[in-house]
Design an enzyme around this catalytic site. Structure first.
Site, PDB file in Angstrom:
ATOM      1  N   LYS A   1       0.668  -1.231  -0.083  1.00  0.00           N
ATOM      2  CA  LYS A   1       0.034   0.158   0.156  1.00  0.00           C
ATOM      3  C   LYS A   1       0.994   1.374  -0.068  1.00  0.00           C
ATOM      4  CE  LYS A   1      -4.063   1.689   2.406  1.00  0.00           C
ATOM      5  NZ  LYS A   1      -4.704   1.637   3.643  1.00  0.00           N
TER       6      LYS A   1
ATOM      7  N   SER B   1      -9.850   1.643   2.692  1.00  0.00           N
ATOM      8  CA  SER B   1      -8.881   2.275   1.622  1.00  0.00           C
ATOM      9  C   SER B   1      -7.768   1.671   1.066  1.00  0.00           C
ATOM     10  CB  SER B   1      -8.335   3.267   2.604  1.00  0.00           C
ATOM     11  OG  SER B   1      -7.443   2.812   3.534  1.00  0.00           O
TER      12      SER B   1
ATOM     13  N   SER C   1     -10.038  -0.822   6.805  1.00  0.00           N
ATOM     14  CA  SER C   1      -9.406  -0.742   5.493  1.00  0.00           C
ATOM     15  C   SER C   1      -8.747  -1.967   4.830  1.00  0.00           C
ATOM     16  CB  SER C   1      -8.566   0.515   5.385  1.00  0.00           C
ATOM     17  OG  SER C   1      -9.266   1.399   5.170  1.00  0.00           O
TER      18      SER C   1
HETATM   19  N1  GLN Z   1     -13.202   3.650   5.866  1.00  0.00           N
HETATM   20  C1  GLN Z   1     -12.812   4.341   7.157  1.00  0.00           C
HETATM   21  C2  GLN Z   1     -12.445   5.556   6.826  1.00  0.00           C
HETATM   22  O1  GLN Z   1     -12.645   6.103   5.970  1.00  0.00           O
HETATM   23  C3  GLN Z   1     -11.469   3.328   7.437  1.00  0.00           C
HETATM   24  C4  GLN Z   1     -10.333   3.791   6.784  1.00  0.00           C
HETATM   25  C5  GLN Z   1      -9.247   2.886   7.165  1.00  0.00           C
HETATM   26  O2  GLN Z   1      -9.381   1.985   7.680  1.00  0.00           O
HETATM   27  N2  GLN Z   1      -8.173   3.434   6.805  1.00  0.00           N
HETATM   28  O3  GLN Z   1     -11.855   6.048   7.831  1.00  0.00           O
END
Ligand code: GLN
Length: 480
Positions: free
Chosen positions: A74, A149, A173
Site C-alpha cells: 500500500k 482504503s 481498510s
Molecule cells: N473507511 C474508514 C475511513 O474512511 C476506514 C479507513 C481505514 O481503515 N483506513 O476512515
C-alpha cells in the site's frame, strides 16, 4: 500458485524468483491499465531483489519463508528512495529517506516488492475513489469498487498481480476490501505489527496487516511481519506470532458468539443486506458443524462505534496531517507570506475528503467542543472496551459480517459521505478496542459477488482469528 507454494518452489530451486516475477509483471501489464491497482510498478527494483533471491538459492543459502514471493505494498508505507504518495498530491515528488519496518522484514524474508498500490487519499475512505490518481476497479467486476482504503492492495491480490499484499486498517481498510474482492484480510492486535514507516492517519487506531488469497498465506505473512520493533513505541514488547501454528487446531469445543447488534439480530445496526446476513448465519452453522458451541451475545455499545470513530479518527488525523505545510514534504505552492504559502499548499494538495476530516477533527478538538465531542467519543471507546471484555468472559471469538453489503458500483456513494461511512459499522469496533479480526470469503451475495465473514478475537489472540478463519475457509469450499 499460493505464496507458500511459490516460496517452497523457489527455495528448493524448482523455480527461479525471476521467472515468478516475470509471470506476475506480465499479468500486471496485461490488466492493470483497466484495474489501476498500482500507483507505481517497481519492476527494476523487483528484478534486482528477485536476482538476489536466486543468487542466494544458488549459493546454498536460504532466502527465507517468502522466497521469491511477489508482494504489493500500500502506498502509505515508506520505501527508501521510491515515491510514497498516500495517493495525495500533497506528497508529490517526496521520496522517503528510510524503509518501513514491515518492508525490511518482508524483504529479509525473501519477498519481492512489485509496486506501490492505490488507496483512498491518506487511507480515508471505503472505496479507493478518494485517490488523487483516480479509482481502482474491482477485478471481479470492474464496474464495482474494490473497497477501501486499501483497495489497490486487495485488487492486486484478487487480480493475480501478487499473491500477497500489505494494507493498513484504521477502521476496516484491510477487512472490507478483502471482503469486496473475495480474498482474506486481517487486522492484527494494535501493536502486534510495527507501524514504523506507516504514514499516520489516526495513530491510536492504525495497524498494518496482510492480504492473501487464503488463510494459510495470510498466516505465513503475519508471522513474518509481527513482533516487537524498538522503532515503534506502541509495539508490543513480547509478542510471539503463532498464526501458522494455529491453522490446524480446528474449532472443536470453541465458544463462538454471534454479535446480535452487528449481525442483523435484535437491536442491530441498520443497513445490513439480507444476503450478507444469510451467509454470516451459514458460516456460524459451519462452525457449529465443526464442533464449536454457538451463542448469541450482546455488545450494546458496538452500535456507537461508528459515531465514536468518526470523531476520534478525524481528531487524530487533523493533528497528524498538520505536518504537511508546504515546507517539509512534497508539494509547495508559493505565496507572498509563509502563512499564505501554507494555505495555498494545503488547499491545492489535499482532496475534499481529507479536508472534510481535518475540519471535522479540528472542530471536535476545539476548546468549546472538546468535552462534548472528542471527550465523549473517548468515553464511548472505553465503554466498548468494557463491553467486549465482558463478552469475552463468555465466548472465545465473535462472528459478524465484515461489511453490510457486497461491492457497490463505482460512483454510487461518492457524493454522500454518510452512505460511505456506514460501510465500516462492523469493522470499526475492533479498531477502537485494539483487538484482532480477520475477514474470510464465505459464499456470494444475490449479485454473485463475494461476501466476507469476520472473526473477532481478544487482544493478543491473533492466532485464534486464523484458526477459526481456516475452518470457515474449508467450509466455504477452500481457497479460490
Ligand atoms: N473507511 C474508514 C475511513 O474512511 C476506514 C479507513 C481505514 O481503515 N483506513 O476512515
Amino acid at each position: 500458485m499460493s505464496a507458500g507454494a511459490i516460496a517452497a518452489a523457489v527455495r528448493s530451486g524448482q523455480r527461479t524468483a525471476v521467472d515468478v516475477l516475470d509471470e506476475h509483471l506480465a499479468r500486471i501489464s496485461a490488466r492493470d491499465e483497466e484495474i489501476h491497482a498500482f500507483n507505481l510498478v517497481t519492476a527494476d527494483e523487483a528484478r534486482a531483489q528477485a536476482e538476489a533471491v536466486d543468487a542466494a538459492v544458488a549459493a546454498g543459502d536460504d532466502p527465507g519463508p517468502l522466497a521469491g514471493v511477489p508482494l504489493a505494498l500500500k502506498d502509505n508505507m515508506c520505501t527508501r528512495g521510491i515515491p510514497t504518495t498516500c495517493s495525495s498530491k500533497i506528497l508529490e515528488g517526496w521520496r522517503p529517506p528510510y524503509d518501513a519496518t514491515v518492508v525490511n522484514r518482508l524483504r529479509d524474508a525473501g519477498a519481492v516488492v512489485v509496486g506501490k498500490t492505490n488507496l483512498d487519499e491518506f487511507a480515508m475512505g471505503s472505496s479507493t475513489e478518494n485517490s488523487a490518481f483516480g479509482p481502482t476497479r474491482n477485478p471481479l467486476d470492474p464496474t464495482r469498487v474494490p473497497g477501501g482504503s486499501s483497495g489497490g492492495s486487495a485488487a492486486s491480490v484478487a487480480a493475480g498481480f501478487a499473491p500477497l499484499a500489505i494494507g493498513s486498517d484504521t477502521g476496516g481498510s484491510i477487512r472490507q476490501p478483502a471482503a469486496f474482492c473475495g480474498i482474506v484480510g486481517m487486522k492484527p492486535t494494535y501493536g502486534a505489527v510495527s507501524r514504523y514507516g506507516l504514514i499516520a492517519f489516526a495513530s491510536s487506531l492504525d495497524q498494518i496487516g496482510p492480504f492473501a488469497t487464503d488463510v494459510a498465506d495470510a498466516a505465513l505473512m503475519f508471522d513474518v511481519i509481527a513482533g516487537h520493533d524498538p522503532l515503534d513505541s506502541t509495539s508490543i514488547a513480547d509478542f510471539a506470532p503463532q498464526a501458522t501454528a494455529s491453522l490446524d487446531r480446528g474449532v472443536d469445543g470453541l465458544r463462538v458468539g454471534v454479535v446480535r447488534e452487528l449481525s442483523g439480530g435484535e437491536g442491530s445496526v441498520e443497513g445490513l443486506s439480507p444476503d450478507v446476513v444469510a451467509r454470516t448465519g451459514e458460516a456460524v452453522e459451519a462452525l457449529a458443524a465443526a464442533g464449536a458451541t454457538i451463542s448469541e451475545v450482546s455488545v450494546p455499545s458496538s452500535t456507537l462505534g461508528l459515531s465514536a470513530y468518526y470523531l476520534v479518527a478525524p481528531a487524530e488525523a487533523s493533528s497528524n496531517l498538520a505536518r504537511y505545510d508546504g515546507v517539509r514534504y512534497g508539494l509547495r505552492v508559493d505565496a507572498p507570506t509563509t502563512g499564505e504559502m501554507n494555505t495555498a499548499s494545503r488547499t491545492a494538495g489535499f482532496g475534499a475528503e481529507v479536508k472534510r476530516r481535518i475540519m471535522l477533527g479540528t472542530y471536535a478538538l476545539s476548546a468549546g467542543y472538546y468535552d462534548a465531542f472528542y471527550g465523549k467519543a473517548l468515553k464511548v471507546r472505553t465503554m466498548m472496551m468494557r463491553d467486549f471484555a465482558a463478552v469475552y468472559e463468555q465466548v472465545d471469538v465473535l462472528i459478524t459480517p465484515t461489511a453490510p453489503t457486497t461491492a457497490f458500483p463505482l460512483g454510487e456513494r461518492t457524493t454522500d459521505p454518510m452512505a460511505m461511512y456506514v460501510n465500516d459499522v462492523c469493522t470499526i469496533p475492533s479498531n477502537l478496542t485494539g483487538h484482532p479480526a480477520i475477514s474470510v470469503p464465505f459464499g456470494t451475495g444475490d449479485d454473485g459477488l463475494p461476501v466476507g465473514v469476520q472473526v473477532l478475537a481478544p487482544a493478543l489472540d491473533d492466532g485464534l482469528t486464523f484458526q477459526v478463519g481456516a475452518v470457515l475457509e474449508a467450509a466455504a469450499g477452500g481457497a479460490r
